[in-house]
Design a protein around this motif. Structure first.
Motif, PDB file in Angstrom:
ATOM      1  N   PHE B  17       5.342 -18.013 -19.546  1.00  0.00           N
ATOM      2  CA  PHE B  17       4.857 -18.671 -20.769  1.00  0.00           C
ATOM      3  C   PHE B  17       4.498 -20.120 -20.493  1.00  0.00           C
ATOM      4  O   PHE B  17       4.861 -20.692 -19.470  1.00  0.00           O
ATOM      5  N   ARG B  18       3.771 -20.686 -21.440  1.00  0.00           N
ATOM      6  CA  ARG B  18       3.340 -22.064 -21.341  1.00  0.00           C
ATOM      7  C   ARG B  18       4.497 -23.013 -21.656  1.00  0.00           C
ATOM      8  O   ARG B  18       5.325 -22.744 -22.528  1.00  0.00           O
ATOM      9  N   VAL B  58      12.311 -28.634 -18.317  1.00  0.00           N
ATOM     10  CA  VAL B  58      11.035 -28.403 -17.618  1.00  0.00           C
ATOM     11  C   VAL B  58       9.877 -28.951 -18.459  1.00  0.00           C
ATOM     12  O   VAL B  58       8.996 -29.656 -17.956  1.00  0.00           O
ATOM     13  N   VAL B  59       9.906 -28.632 -19.767  1.00  0.00           N
ATOM     14  CA  VAL B  59       8.833 -29.104 -20.651  1.00  0.00           C
ATOM     15  C   VAL B  59       8.788 -30.634 -20.674  1.00  0.00           C
ATOM     16  O   VAL B  59       7.715 -31.240 -20.551  1.00  0.00           O
ATOM     17  N   GLU B  60       9.944 -31.258 -20.839  1.00  0.00           N
ATOM     18  CA  GLU B  60       9.989 -32.698 -21.124  1.00  0.00           C
ATOM     19  C   GLU B  60      10.003 -33.565 -19.870  1.00  0.00           C
ATOM     20  O   GLU B  60       9.680 -34.752 -19.954  1.00  0.00           O
ATOM     21  N   HIS B  61      10.401 -33.002 -18.734  1.00  0.00           N
ATOM     22  CA  HIS B  61      10.492 -33.817 -17.513  1.00  0.00           C
ATOM     23  C   HIS B  61       9.556 -33.316 -16.417  1.00  0.00           C
ATOM     24  O   HIS B  61       8.695 -34.048 -15.954  1.00  0.00           O
ATOM     25  N   ALA B  62       9.722 -32.058 -15.995  1.00  0.00           N
ATOM     26  CA  ALA B  62       8.904 -31.567 -14.880  1.00  0.00           C
ATOM     27  C   ALA B  62       7.413 -31.658 -15.208  1.00  0.00           C
ATOM     28  O   ALA B  62       6.599 -32.037 -14.369  1.00  0.00           O
ATOM     29  N   ALA B  68       0.266 -29.141 -19.922  1.00  0.00           N
ATOM     30  CA  ALA B  68       1.342 -28.150 -20.000  1.00  0.00           C
ATOM     31  C   ALA B  68       1.111 -27.061 -18.967  1.00  0.00           C
ATOM     32  O   ALA B  68       0.064 -26.425 -18.940  1.00  0.00           O
ATOM     33  N   GLY B  69       2.082 -26.863 -18.115  1.00  0.00           N
ATOM     34  CA  GLY B  69       1.981 -25.836 -17.086  1.00  0.00           C
ATOM     35  C   GLY B  69       2.669 -24.562 -17.533  1.00  0.00           C
ATOM     36  O   GLY B  69       2.839 -24.319 -18.722  1.00  0.00           O
ATOM     37  N   GLU B  70       3.071 -23.774 -16.568  1.00  0.00           N
ATOM     38  CA  GLU B  70       3.664 -22.487 -16.876  1.00  0.00           C
ATOM     39  C   GLU B  70       5.100 -22.441 -16.397  1.00  0.00           C
ATOM     40  O   GLU B  70       5.487 -23.142 -15.454  1.00  0.00           O
ATOM     41  N   GLU B  87      11.392 -20.771 -12.818  1.00  0.00           N
ATOM     42  CA  GLU B  87      10.418 -21.275 -11.846  1.00  0.00           C
ATOM     43  C   GLU B  87       9.311 -22.025 -12.579  1.00  0.00           C
ATOM     44  O   GLU B  87       8.826 -21.576 -13.619  1.00  0.00           O
ATOM     45  N   ASP B  88       8.917 -23.159 -11.994  1.00  0.00           N
ATOM     46  CA  ASP B  88       7.789 -23.902 -12.568  1.00  0.00           C
ATOM     47  C   ASP B  88       7.083 -24.655 -11.447  1.00  0.00           C
ATOM     48  O   ASP B  88       7.570 -24.712 -10.315  1.00  0.00           O
ATOM     49  N   LEU B  89       5.925 -25.218 -11.776  1.00  0.00           N
ATOM     50  CA  LEU B  89       5.123 -25.954 -10.793  1.00  0.00           C
ATOM     51  C   LEU B  89       5.017 -27.433 -11.172  1.00  0.00           C
ATOM     52  O   LEU B  89       4.039 -28.109 -10.839  1.00  0.00           O
ATOM     53  N   GLY B  90       6.034 -27.919 -11.848  1.00  0.00           N
ATOM     54  CA  GLY B  90       6.039 -29.321 -12.268  1.00  0.00           C
ATOM     55  C   GLY B  90       6.638 -30.232 -11.209  1.00  0.00           C
ATOM     56  O   GLY B  90       6.830 -29.849 -10.055  1.00  0.00           O
ATOM     57  N   ARG B  91       6.921 -31.445 -11.644  1.00  0.00           N
ATOM     58  CA  ARG B  91       7.509 -32.436 -10.751  1.00  0.00           C
ATOM     59  C   ARG B  91       8.878 -31.960 -10.273  1.00  0.00           C
ATOM     60  O   ARG B  91       9.598 -31.262 -10.986  1.00  0.00           O
ATOM     61  N   ALA B  92       9.255 -32.367  -9.063  1.00  0.00           N
ATOM     62  CA  ALA B  92      10.565 -31.989  -8.514  1.00  0.00           C
ATOM     63  C   ALA B  92      11.682 -32.708  -9.259  1.00  0.00           C
ATOM     64  O   ALA B  92      11.480 -33.778  -9.836  1.00  0.00           O
ATOM     65  N   LEU B  93      12.883 -32.116  -9.203  1.00  0.00           N
ATOM     66  CA  LEU B  93      14.043 -32.828  -9.733  1.00  0.00           C
ATOM     67  C   LEU B  93      14.289 -34.074  -8.892  1.00  0.00           C
ATOM     68  O   LEU B  93      14.194 -34.025  -7.663  1.00  0.00           O
TER      69      LEU B  93
END
Lengths: 112, 165
Positions: B17-18, B58-62, B68-70, B87-93
Motif C-alpha cells: 500500500f501507499r 515509515v510514513v512520517e520519517h522514512a 509517498a512511496g510504498e 519493507e519500504d524504500l524510504g530513508r534509512a533509520l
C-alpha cells in the motif's frame, strides 16, 4: 473529527465521537479542541468512552491539548478502554493526567 | 485502497500500500481483522498499536519530504507469536538501527516543587513532550526486533508475542 462539548455542573465535558485518535486525525483533533475549549477556565474532561484506539500521535495530540489549555484549564480524561489505558500506562502519561472511570453525568452529555 | 496480496489462508497475510496515514489506518483494520479470531482481544490491541507505530514511522520519517512511496507488510502466524515484516524504500533509520527504548523525559524541571505537583504543576505541563514514545512502545510490545538496510530498501522484522486464546 466529531467532538461534542457540553458543560456539566461547571465542568466542560468534551466527548470524542470517533473510534480512534491516531496519526490520521491528530492535527484535526488538536484544532477542534482548540476551538471547543477556547476561553474555558477550570476543568475540562475529555470523554474517551467511544475511542477504542489511541496511538503515539493521538497521545501527543492529547498532551498538546493539555498544554495549550494550561494553566487556565486543566485537561482530565474519562472512560478509557483497556487498550487506550494501556498506552497511557506504558508511556507513563497516566501519571500526568487525572483519569476518571466515567465522564460526569454521561447521560446528560448527549441524551443517552 | 490497500491492495491485499494475501493468498495463503488465515495464518498469513500480506499488504502492499501507499505510505499515507489513511492507507495505514485501512491496513491496520484489515490486518487485525484477519487474525482477530485467532488471538485475544488484548493481543489484537497490542498488534494494532505496534503496527500503527511502525507504519506511521515509515510514513512520517522514512518517506518524509519525498513523494509517498510504498510499504509492504507481511504477517505470519506461529504458535505463540505473530511474525511481522515491514519493507519500504524510504530513508534509512538513523545509525542503521532502531532507536532504543528510552521514554521522553516526563518534563519535570528541577524548579517544580516535589510531591503534590504531579498533575497540577503548570511548569511541568508546559515542558511535556508531545511525542517520542513510538519506539519505546514498539520495543515493549515486540520480540526479536531486527533491522537491515539492503540497497535502497528498509526491512524491519519483529514478532508480537501471543497469549493462548
Amino acid at each position: 473529527m466529531d467532538l461534542l462539548a457540553k458543560t456539566v455542573d461547571g465542568v466542560l465535558v468534551v466527548r470524542v465521537n470517533e473510534d480512534r485518535i491516531d496519526a490520521a486525525v491528530a492535527i484535526q483533533f488538536k484544532d477542534r479542541m482548540r476551538d471547543l475549549a477556547a476561553g474555558a477556565g477550570g476543568r475540562v474532561i475529555l470523554d474517551l468512552g467511544r475511542v477504542g484506539f489511541v496511538d503515539s500521535s493521538g497521545l501527543g495530540a492529547i498532551v498538546a491539548a493539555m498544554k495549550f489549555l494550561a494553566p487556565a484549564s486543566r485537561l482530565e480524561l474519562a472512560a478509557l478502554s483497556p487498550t487506550v489505558g494501556k498506552v497511557f500506562r506504558m508511556t507513563r502519561m497516566d501519571t500526568i493526567f487525572a483519569i476518571h472511570a466515567q465522564a460526569p453525568a454521561a447521560g446528560a452529555v448527549d441524551g443517552e | 485502497m490497500a491492495n491485499d496480496m494475501s493468498t495463503a489462508g488465515a495464518d498469513r497475510a500480506a499488504f502492499h500500500f501507499r505510505a499515507e496515514t489513511g492507507e495505514v489506518r485501512a491496513v491496520l483494520r484489515r490486518a487485525v481483522a484477519r487474525f482477530a479470531r485467532q488471538i485475544t482481544a488484548e493481543d489484537a490491541g497490542a498488534l494494532e498499536l505496534v503496527l500503527a507505530e511502525v507504519l506511521n514511522n515509515v510514513v512520517e520519517h522514512a518517506y518524509a519530504h519525498r513523494p509517498a512511496g510504498e510499504i509492504r507488510l507481511s504477517l505470519w502466524r506461529a504458535p505463540a507469536r505473530l511474525h511481522c515484516l515491514v519493507e519500504d524504500l524510504g530513508r534509512a533509520l538513523p545509525g542503521l538501527s532502531p532507536p532504543d527504548d528510552d521514554l521522553p523525559g516526563d518534563g519535570t524541571p528541577d524548579r517544580c516543587p516535589p510531591d503534590d505537583c504531579a498533575r497540577t504543576c503548570a511548569c511541568r505541563v508546559r515542558d511535556l513532550a508531545e511525542g517520542g514514545w513510538g519506539w519505546s512502545l514498539i520495543r515493549a510490545l515486540t520480540e526479536d526486533l531486527g533491522y537491515e538496510r539492503t540497497g535502497k530498501a528498509n526491512r524491519l522484522r519483529f514478532a508480537v508475542p501471543l497469549a493462548s486464546p
